[in-house]
Design a protein around this motif. Sequence first.
Motif, short mmCIF file in Angstrom:
data_model
loop_
_atom_site.label_atom_id
_atom_site.label_comp_id
_atom_site.label_asym_id
_atom_site.label_seq_id
_atom_site.Cartn_x
_atom_site.Cartn_y
_atom_site.Cartn_z
N LEU A 625 33.13 40.56 38.88
CA LEU A 625 34.48 39.99 38.84
C LEU A 625 35.49 40.91 38.15
O LEU A 625 36.64 40.52 37.94
CB LEU A 625 34.44 38.65 38.08
CG LEU A 625 33.70 37.51 38.77
CD1 LEU A 625 33.48 36.37 37.80
CD2 LEU A 625 34.49 37.01 39.98
N ARG A 628 39.08 41.19 39.46
CA ARG A 628 39.91 39.99 39.29
C ARG A 628 40.29 39.77 37.82
O ARG A 628 41.41 39.35 37.51
CB ARG A 628 39.16 38.76 39.81
CG ARG A 628 39.37 38.58 41.30
CD ARG A 628 38.82 37.26 41.75
NE ARG A 628 37.65 37.47 42.59
CZ ARG A 628 36.97 36.48 43.12
NH1 ARG A 628 37.31 35.23 42.87
NH2 ARG A 628 35.95 36.73 43.90
N GLU A 631 43.00 42.28 37.02
CA GLU A 631 44.26 41.89 37.66
C GLU A 631 44.92 40.73 36.94
O GLU A 631 46.13 40.72 36.73
CB GLU A 631 44.00 41.48 39.12
CG GLU A 631 44.06 42.65 40.07
CD GLU A 631 43.69 42.25 41.49
OE1 GLU A 631 43.50 43.13 42.30
OE2 GLU A 631 43.56 41.02 41.75
N GLY A 632 44.10 39.78 36.56
CA GLY A 632 44.66 38.58 35.91
C GLY A 632 44.94 38.78 34.43
O GLY A 632 45.42 37.88 33.78
N ALA A 661 35.19 32.76 37.88
CA ALA A 661 36.28 33.02 38.82
C ALA A 661 37.31 31.89 38.74
O ALA A 661 38.52 32.13 38.72
CB ALA A 661 35.72 33.14 40.24
N VAL A 664 39.41 32.09 35.63
CA VAL A 664 40.42 33.14 35.73
C VAL A 664 41.55 32.70 36.67
O VAL A 664 42.73 32.88 36.39
CB VAL A 664 39.76 34.45 36.25
CG1 VAL A 664 40.81 35.52 36.58
CG2 VAL A 664 38.75 34.98 35.23
N LYS A 665 41.10 32.07 37.78
CA LYS A 665 42.03 31.74 38.85
C LYS A 665 43.01 30.64 38.46
O LYS A 665 44.21 30.76 38.65
CB LYS A 665 41.19 31.29 40.07
CG LYS A 665 41.95 31.20 41.34
CD LYS A 665 41.04 31.22 42.58
CE LYS A 665 40.03 30.09 42.64
NZ LYS A 665 39.47 29.92 44.00
N TYR A 716 47.05 29.25 43.92
CA TYR A 716 46.09 29.95 43.05
C TYR A 716 45.14 30.87 43.83
O TYR A 716 43.97 30.96 43.54
CB TYR A 716 45.27 28.95 42.24
CG TYR A 716 46.13 28.07 41.36
CD1 TYR A 716 46.66 28.56 40.16
CD2 TYR A 716 46.42 26.77 41.75
CE1 TYR A 716 47.48 27.76 39.40
CE2 TYR A 716 47.22 25.97 40.98
CZ TYR A 716 47.75 26.47 39.80
OH TYR A 716 48.58 25.68 39.02
N GLY A 717 45.72 31.51 44.84
CA GLY A 717 44.90 32.49 45.58
C GLY A 717 44.01 31.84 46.63
O GLY A 717 43.20 32.50 47.27
#
Length: 766
Positions: A625, A628, A631-632, A661, A664-665, A716-717
């Motif tokens: 991960l 991600r 990025e976050g 995930a 994070v998301k 949220y993606g």
Amino acid sequence: MNTQDTPSRAEAVITSQNVSLNNCDREQVQFPAAIQPHGVLLVLNEPELIVLQCSANVDAQFATEPDVLIGQHLSYLLSDRAIDALQSGLAKIGMDSPHEHLLRLHHSDIKPLSATQAYEVFAHRRDSVLILELEAVGNYPSVDLSSLYGDVRRCVAQLQSTRSIEDFFTTAAQQVRQLTGFDRVHVYQFLEDKSGLVCAESNRDGLKSYKGLRFPASDVPEPARRLLSRLWIRHLPDAAYQPAPLIPPLNPLTGTPLDLSHALLRSTSPLCNRFYLNMGVHSTLTLSLIKDGELWGFIACHHPQPKFVPHEIREACESLAHMVSLLMSSKNDADEISEILEAKTAAERLIEAMAGEDIYPLGLVRSEQDLLGCVDALGAAIIVGEAITLLGRTPNEEQLLSLARWLTLHDEIFVTDRLPEQYPAAYPFKEHASGLLVVRLPEGGGFLLWFRPEQVQEVRWAGDPVKPVETDTASGLARLGPRRSFEIWQETVHGHSRAWKSYHVEAARKVAQAIRSLDRAERLTRSNQALLLDNEELESFTYTAAHDLKEPLRGIGRYSERLMQNLGNISPDDERMRLDAILRLTRRMDGLIDSLLNYSRLGKTQLALQCADLGQVVREALDSLQLRVEEGQVAITVKPGFPVLICDPIRMHEVFINLIANAVKYNENPNKQVEIGVVKDPEWVFYVRDNGIGIPPEFHDSIFSIFKRLHGRDAYGGGTGAGLSIVKKVVELHGGRIWLESVPGKGSAFFFSLPDLAEDLAAGLS
Ligand code: ADP
């Protein structure tokens, strides 16, 4: 038949309307206020030993008037030696003991010098007084005790070596006759209907046999039975005796008649004495037989002349009665043993046959021989609702359906050897079913019934069983007296079958138990099979649906891409946008179908269990991960202490990826933080905590359902809503559970537990 304690006081005077055998049952035989005259009875207070009552025959035995004796100390009658011996004996007797032998009085021990014979002294306590019985020894030759013990030992050895029950009781009767010298000794057994049967005997040559004779229940009424079960032995040396009354007749301490039920000299019922004399019997000795704590019957000794049995021989007989009582429980007839074995083996074979069939009732029907053999029946029926299966000799279906309705009122197991008496509608089919044994079939009702045919019995009664006592009417009153005629009465009994033995009922109970288990197992197998079918159908449906859905989807995707290429730059923007949308939707649909497939396959998953370092699993998940997380801009903390556990690491990897995930998301916090840790409480509990958007409490359960999303499709993606349902399934496959704590706007923490399989295994082995 009789014992010397049967019915009443002097012929009970009762009104003619009232003449019934129950009158005998109400007799108070323990309060006769008189004794047999072959001894003297003294009632004393303790510890003073002052005479309170005495039998009127003291004057005949000791030349002392009762009026003079009453109120005197015992030393008025007995020597100091006798009183000393008596007192040391009394110290050993309990308050409720039956009479016990204390000493022998010689005539030198008796002060009024008229005594010419010795006396055996017995004592017991009742109604707060001491009862002394002085039994005259007469001129009976003294008994050689050592040879008596030898005799008893030999008797016991002979009893033990008998091979059948019949032999056993005949030997017992022979032994008692040898010890006592009575002309006639028989073993009398109480049957279920309380009538009696002479089941064995030993007689002086030339006497008529009583063996096999039945005696009505009223011959030994209830009070006599009660006395028989209290005292092992009773002796009536001369049925034609003149009772010696007690003076005064009431116990002066209580003002009531004295309870003489434990007194060996107690005066027996005159009705009973006449009964004996009518039978030509002058003296009797009765030994009770007790089986499993219940009065089973007695050994009765009869003699045509008066006969006194000295106490040493009575004691030997009593020991023998104890031995017979003890041994008879363990003695089984050789024939009976083979019957027990047959019933047991047939029941086992039947149960095996039922277990071997897919539907157990088939086993019942196909093993007819064992079904009938296990309870020794000639017919059987299985009734379930209106459906009836008949085997062997049975009533017809219509009769059985009515019988089944009647049986619903009865217990789980119903047994009778005289069905027509209890269920008169059975008269028409008594030839097939006078005996009935029924067990209820499990849930849904139904019965398994066994039948035994009528066995017409010829019962030889000793005297008319309907008129076991006679009445002489005079001036409106009737005198109840014993019958004078003992003519054999032949009675033919209809509507009875052979009695069911306890081991047959036991075999039926076992079969019923097996049926219950088999029925439960069958129901379980059926519901498992149904479940399996449901699962398989669902899986193949999901697989087909997914497979078939993907097919057109792929086509749509391909054609859309080609169209996009062909349109090149000349096409207007809005057409491009529409094509873009088609492609996006197609990919999305593809993703959904993949998730569905993944989820449905999990049902079949066998976990690849191994020892895995969960810390390592978490690290690998974070590696996957990494992009991600970067990025976050999320700060990830991994707490120490991750254990090594037996689990499927690939599946656990999937779990952590999904949870991290999501953490994070679903996070809008400018300072995103995620903490991953574990605690032992007492099982291992792992958690992934974030400071993201949180989840309202009403969704804490439903978010684990497949395709459940709480936000717009692309928020949220985007996501399919399958992740948490897969996580839950994996955790549960490991034997754990998953839950969450969350406050909207503040963050969420997902927890899941995992059992320590190694620890469980070790605990199981220890
Ligand atoms: P998805 O693919 O939509 O993430 P999941 O099954 O993983 O599917 O999650 C189901 C829903 O639960 C998500 O759509 C989201 O609304 C909510 N959710 C899951 N994890 C979190 C989290 N850590 N914080 C807030 N909401 C969450």
